[in-house]
Write a protein that holds these residues in place. Structure first.
Motif, PDB file in Angstrom:
ATOM      1  N   HIS A 131      15.172  57.447  24.112  1.00  0.00           N
ATOM      2  CA  HIS A 131      14.466  56.186  24.040  1.00  0.00           C
ATOM      3  C   HIS A 131      15.141  54.964  24.626  1.00  0.00           C
ATOM      4  N   CYS A 132      15.276  54.387  24.622  1.00  0.00           N
ATOM      5  CA  CYS A 132      15.681  52.944  24.481  1.00  0.00           C
ATOM      6  C   CYS A 132      14.181  52.310  23.861  1.00  0.00           C
ATOM      7  N   VAL A 133      14.197  52.110  22.791  1.00  0.00           N
ATOM      8  CA  VAL A 133      13.165  51.481  21.553  1.00  0.00           C
ATOM      9  C   VAL A 133      12.917  49.941  21.908  1.00  0.00           C
ATOM     10  N   ILE A 134      13.456  49.383  22.959  1.00  0.00           N
ATOM     11  CA  ILE A 134      13.328  47.914  23.036  1.00  0.00           C
ATOM     12  C   ILE A 134      13.125  47.920  24.247  1.00  0.00           C
ATOM     13  N   PHE A 135      13.178  48.287  25.273  1.00  0.00           N
ATOM     14  CA  PHE A 135      12.787  48.153  26.894  1.00  0.00           C
ATOM     15  C   PHE A 135      12.437  49.163  27.891  1.00  0.00           C
ATOM     16  N   ASN A 136      12.330  50.691  26.930  1.00  0.00           N
ATOM     17  CA  ASN A 136      11.606  51.413  27.441  1.00  0.00           C
ATOM     18  C   ASN A 136      11.343  52.593  26.604  1.00  0.00           C
ATOM     19  N   ASN A 137      10.720  52.440  25.287  1.00  0.00           N
ATOM     20  CA  ASN A 137       9.977  53.174  24.495  1.00  0.00           C
ATOM     21  C   ASN A 137       9.517  53.975  24.957  1.00  0.00           C
ATOM     22  N   GLY A 138       9.595  55.537  24.769  1.00  0.00           N
ATOM     23  CA  GLY A 138       8.352  56.350  24.816  1.00  0.00           C
ATOM     24  C   GLY A 138       8.566  57.403  25.973  1.00  0.00           C
ATOM     25  N   THR A 139       9.551  56.456  26.999  1.00  0.00           N
ATOM     26  CA  THR A 139       9.951  57.206  28.467  1.00  0.00           C
ATOM     27  C   THR A 139       9.646  58.730  28.428  1.00  0.00           C
ATOM     28  N   TYR A 140       9.764  59.543  27.017  1.00  0.00           N
ATOM     29  CA  TYR A 140       9.982  61.561  27.088  1.00  0.00           C
ATOM     30  C   TYR A 140       9.003  61.176  26.460  1.00  0.00           C
ATOM     31  N   GLU A 141       8.212  60.753  25.858  1.00  0.00           N
ATOM     32  CA  GLU A 141       7.240  60.899  24.780  1.00  0.00           C
ATOM     33  C   GLU A 141       6.408  62.624  25.082  1.00  0.00           C
ATOM     34  N   SER A 142       5.742  63.003  25.721  1.00  0.00           N
ATOM     35  CA  SER A 142       5.712  64.259  25.574  1.00  0.00           C
ATOM     36  C   SER A 142       6.132  65.664  25.146  1.00  0.00           C
ATOM     37  N   VAL A 143       7.419  64.672  25.469  1.00  0.00           N
ATOM     38  CA  VAL A 143       8.601  66.351  24.339  1.00  0.00           C
ATOM     39  C   VAL A 143       9.425  65.792  23.418  1.00  0.00           C
ATOM     40  N   TYR A 144       9.072  64.556  23.200  1.00  0.00           N
ATOM     41  CA  TYR A 144      10.203  63.746  21.916  1.00  0.00           C
ATOM     42  C   TYR A 144       9.771  64.236  20.651  1.00  0.00           C
ATOM     43  N   THR A 145       8.480  65.073  20.531  1.00  0.00           N
ATOM     44  CA  THR A 145       8.654  65.547  19.393  1.00  0.00           C
ATOM     45  C   THR A 145       8.726  66.846  19.108  1.00  0.00           C
ATOM     46  N   LYS A 146       8.555  67.658  17.783  1.00  0.00           N
ATOM     47  CA  LYS A 146       8.305  68.707  18.003  1.00  0.00           C
ATOM     48  C   LYS A 146       7.136  69.485  18.524  1.00  0.00           C
ATOM     49  N   GLU A 147       6.080  68.763  18.459  1.00  0.00           N
ATOM     50  CA  GLU A 147       4.883  69.821  18.514  1.00  0.00           C
ATOM     51  C   GLU A 147       4.688  69.178  20.069  1.00  0.00           C
ATOM     52  N   GLY A 148       5.209  68.336  20.627  1.00  0.00           N
ATOM     53  CA  GLY A 148       5.047  68.206  21.943  1.00  0.00           C
ATOM     54  C   GLY A 148       6.102  68.795  23.238  1.00  0.00           C
ATOM     55  N   ARG A 149       7.255  69.303  22.122  1.00  0.00           N
ATOM     56  CA  ARG A 149       7.971  69.938  22.751  1.00  0.00           C
ATOM     57  C   ARG A 149       7.727  71.591  22.684  1.00  0.00           C
ATOM     58  N   LYS A 150       6.960  72.076  21.871  1.00  0.00           N
ATOM     59  CA  LYS A 150       5.376  73.474  21.722  1.00  0.00           C
ATOM     60  C   LYS A 150       5.053  73.628  23.490  1.00  0.00           C
ATOM     61  N   ARG A 151       4.503  72.472  23.236  1.00  0.00           N
ATOM     62  CA  ARG A 151       3.409  72.228  24.668  1.00  0.00           C
ATOM     63  C   ARG A 151       3.662  71.529  25.747  1.00  0.00           C
ATOM     64  N   ASN A 152       4.573  70.490  25.843  1.00  0.00           N
ATOM     65  CA  ASN A 152       5.330  70.224  27.578  1.00  0.00           C
ATOM     66  C   ASN A 152       6.608  71.048  28.010  1.00  0.00           C
ATOM     67  N   ALA A 153       7.221  71.718  26.671  1.00  0.00           N
ATOM     68  CA  ALA A 153       8.518  72.327  27.243  1.00  0.00           C
ATOM     69  C   ALA A 153       8.895  73.154  27.058  1.00  0.00           C
ATOM     70  N   ILE A 154      10.112  74.279  27.275  1.00  0.00           N
ATOM     71  CA  ILE A 154      10.404  75.358  28.108  1.00  0.00           C
ATOM     72  C   ILE A 154      12.342  75.054  27.616  1.00  0.00           C
ATOM     73  N   TYR A 155      12.217  76.446  26.255  1.00  0.00           N
ATOM     74  CA  TYR A 155      13.656  76.704  26.230  1.00  0.00           C
ATOM     75  C   TYR A 155      13.557  77.397  26.794  1.00  0.00           C
ATOM     76  N   VAL A 156      15.472  77.544  27.439  1.00  0.00           N
ATOM     77  CA  VAL A 156      15.740  78.642  28.855  1.00  0.00           C
ATOM     78  C   VAL A 156      16.597  79.396  27.920  1.00  0.00           C
ATOM     79  N   ARG A 157      16.229  80.517  27.549  1.00  0.00           N
ATOM     80  CA  ARG A 157      17.285  81.279  26.947  1.00  0.00           C
ATOM     81  C   ARG A 157      18.206  83.036  27.782  1.00  0.00           C
TER      82      ARG A 157
END
Length: 334
Positions: free
Chosen positions: A199-225
């Motif tokens: 995030h750029c907290v001044i000009f583009n905050n929240g652009t990756y909000e869906s995966v920026y938190t641990k809880e969000g990544r559990k729902r909205n991201a996949i860790y490829v292994r």
């Protein structure tokens, strides 16, 4: 053998806005460097221009901030003339993909042994909020007050299209995964691109909000292994299956779907078809965002090949330095 800590790689007082993703990334780069154990005097960090490009001032290694868009060019020259150096190239999405886009794709094509970090916040931060090559269509900014009318570059697509052999992605706030992909990039011999979502907290905050938190990544991201099923969700209850030439999200246990039906990740496969599909997934189309090492395929590197060629040609020459060159021709004494 000397044991290094993150402190050994730190220098100066970072000057970024509080909460900027650059702070996160810098700390994880220090940690990765320490865990890799490459001495500071065998490491170089090269950047261009932009907020993220201030990073060389904050590492206790050889470091250089170059000119706008030319980080890859300078890093290439450094690696070719001193192949023993570990070279980290740091660019933002504007510096790396706009004015530096040509150098970016040719570093991929040549497969130069660089660790190429792309800090992607989808905005020009240093010059105060203009849209960048990765800003989405319709994005409102100071340089697009009515919304952009352009489609963005997608870094993974650009990398793969330029015959890139390594592509990984993490979120700046995800320290463990960021360290993992940086270490994997180091181990890969060739051009290794790590896209860091931040995030750029001044000009583009929240652009990756869906995966920026641990809880969000559990729902909205996949860790490829590598070698493991492509599953995700808070309890790994979802997975990816092939559907025709594409992918689909399924729930394990429903409609007869079992874990055996889920695709297995293979970052080392020469055919990049599935890897590209993984890298291109996004939440807007109902897919999780892929994080981790998505592609990792070995191939001859430019720096090794060019230096081998120089040695081979030199051995065939009758001269090996300037004085010997002079003596190959007629000589007169006056």
């Amino acid at each position: 053998m000397t044991q290094y800590t993150a402190q050994d790689y730190k220098k100066g007082q970072p000057r970024w806005c509080p909460g900027c993703g650059d702070h996160f990334f810098l700390s994880y780069l220090h940690k990765a460097m320490a865990e890799l154990g490459v001495p500071p005097y065998e490491t170089a960090v090269i950047s261009g221009i932009g907020c993220s490009s201030r990073l060389p001032y904050y590492v206790n290694t050889y470091a250089m901030q170059t000119i706008h868009g030319r980080a890859a060019a300078v890093a290439t020259g450094l690696k070719v003339v001193n192949p023993k150096l570990t070279v980290w190239q740091v660019s933002g999405d504007g510096d790396g993909l706009a004015i530096g886009g040509n150098h970016f794709i040719h570093a991929m094509r040549r497969n130069i042994d660089l660790n190429m970090i792309l800090l992607n916040n989808r905005i020009y931060g240093l010059t105060k909020g203009q849209y960048s090559p990765t800003s989405p269509r319709g994005f409102v900014s100071k340089s697009s007050p009515y919304g952009t009318v352009e489609d963005p570059f997608r870094p993974a697509e650009l990398c793969f299209g330029a015959r890139g052999r390594f592509f990984a992605r993490s979120v700046a706030s995800d320290g463990g995964e960021t360290v993992n992909i940086l270490k994997a990039a180091y181990r890969h011999k060739g051009a290794a691109v790590c896209e860091i979502l931040q995030h750029c907290v001044i000009f583009n905050n929240g652009t990756y909000e869906s995966v920026y938190t641990k809880e969000g990544r559990k729902r909205n991201a996949i860790y490829v292994r590598q070698g493991q099923p492509l599953v995700f969700g808070e309890n790994n209850e979802y997975g990816l299956m092939q559907e025709g030439f594409g992918l689909k999200v399924v729930k394990i246990g429903e409609n007869g779907v079992t874990l055996d039906d889920i695709l297995i990740h293979d970052a080392h496969c020469e055919d990049n078809t599935l890897q590209l599909k993984l890298a291109m997934m996004d939440n807007e189309r109902g897919f999780p965002v892929a994080l981790g090492v998505i592609r990792d395929v070995e191939a001859p590197t430019y720096d090794e090949c060019v230096n081998s060629q120089i040695e081979e040609v030199s051995e065939q020459k009758k001269y090996h330095n300037f004085m010997e060159l002079l003596e190959t021709n007629d000589i007169w004494e006056i």
